[in-house]
Design an enzyme around this catalytic site. Sequence first.
Site, PDB file in Angstrom:
ATOM      1  N   GLY A 395       0.687  -1.338   0.455  1.00 23.37           N
ATOM      2  CA  GLY A 395       0.309  -0.104  -0.320  1.00 23.37           C
ATOM      3  C   GLY A 395       0.866   0.968   0.095  1.00 23.37           C
ATOM      4  N   HIS A 397       2.373   3.330   2.026  1.00 25.54           N
ATOM      5  CA  HIS A 397       3.366   3.197   3.477  1.00 25.54           C
ATOM      6  C   HIS A 397       4.463   1.900   2.663  1.00 25.54           C
ATOM      7  CE1 HIS A 397       6.511   2.314   6.632  1.00 25.54           C
ATOM      8  NE2 HIS A 397       5.627   3.338   7.019  1.00 25.54           N
ATOM      9  N   CYS A 398       4.316   1.444   1.780  1.00 24.73           N
ATOM     10  CA  CYS A 398       5.341   0.546   0.675  1.00 24.73           C
ATOM     11  C   CYS A 398       5.581   0.735  -0.393  1.00 24.73           C
ATOM     12  CB  CYS A 398       4.850  -0.825   0.038  1.00 24.73           C
ATOM     13  SG  CYS A 398       4.196  -2.056   1.478  1.00 24.73           S
ATOM     14  N   MET A 399       4.737   2.077  -1.091  1.00 24.36           N
ATOM     15  CA  MET A 399       5.328   2.518  -2.180  1.00 24.36           C
ATOM     16  C   MET A 399       6.328   3.706  -2.202  1.00 24.36           C
ATOM     17  SD  MET A 399       1.884   1.543  -4.534  1.00 24.36           S
ATOM     18  CE  MET A 399       0.776   2.572  -2.808  1.00 24.36           C
TER      19      MET A 399
END
Length: 408
Positions: A395, A397-399
């Site tokens: 999501g 945070h990951c991107m």
Amino acid sequence: MSLVYGVHSEVGKLRRVMVHRPGTALARLTPSNCHELLFDDVIWVKQARVEHMTFVDAMRYRGVEVVFLREMLTETMRIQEARRWLLDRRVNDNTVGVGLADDLHAHLMEIDADALSSILVGGLSKAELPVKTNSVVASVLTPEDFILPPLPNHIFTRDTTCWIYEGVTLNPMRWNARQLETVNIAAIYRFHPDFRDAGFPVWFGDPERSFGAATAEGGDVMPIGNRAVLIGMGERTTAHAVGQIARSLFAHGTAERVIACKLPKERASMHLDTVFTFCDRDLVTIFADVVNAIDAYSLRPGEKPGTVDVRAEEQPLTEVVAGALGLPKLRVVETGGDAYVQEREQWDDGNNVVALEPGVVVGYDRNVYTNTLLRKAGVEVITVPGAELGRGRGGGHCMTCPLIRDAL
């Protein structure tokens, strides 16, 4: 004048962030190779690009400066010294084989910088080889096999490096499919005009070295403030790496405490940020089934220089984190819905939100129950579509790779 890089909290005002648009590398995913490349499914790239630009626009609208990995790599490859440094590490006898390395390296030294960055991220198949060769490696490959592999996980810019207070790590990543990402980013940090004179320390990692069992990924690492750092230990980040990161931070006086969180080694909770993220100064969203079972360990500087004191915590993780921040307790918003919905929304990154400032986060629109609970808790949830992006199991945070974030 050089920018002053540093990430000093999880929810302070986000000033500058690096992202990566979906592109050629994701278009290389097929049902037969996606698992090897760490994806569960193939992605409709055109729609993923639309969703990603909506995500970028949401951040820009709130005043965040967004820079793109591919563009920064292109700008870096316009510098001959940088191009040679990176190609020496990406194109050699060990990576593409005897009889091909020299000719391919020479060709790539001369091509347009944008075309080169496209290859360095999107890969190069045998059919696309720009030079003739009878090398052993090329001879045994089919036309569709890759001479240089695509790096579709570059979209998850959080993982490759992580900024911890005023410095950064260059992460030795767990799986082969991701390890070359660190080399690309290291070139940007080393040579790009935005970074080369910024004077930041590297806490851990070096693409010139093998770190053996010490692997780390940024989705597990959170500089939460108050000179504390939260690090997950699960499928991707090992205790070996946590110890080295902690020792380095302590030696430089940057952190006083690292809280290591032992995660189950499962796909759904591959990183700490898939089950635990901050939304406000004192509010987190969690997937309780995993977070409530986490064993936490506090690492502090040992009595002797270069040593680390490790102590198991008896309290639940949320209480340990609250104590590290000097708070009486954390407000906790669990994944919403019944047991079925909770598992689905965690899988769809309902707990993987990125804060733009205290109390303001970006998350996928599909996680209706969790988003509703966050709003009821006073969090402003900016929703973006994630039907295709979410297939990558990451999501907001990951991107995002935060480059400059305020302290609280």
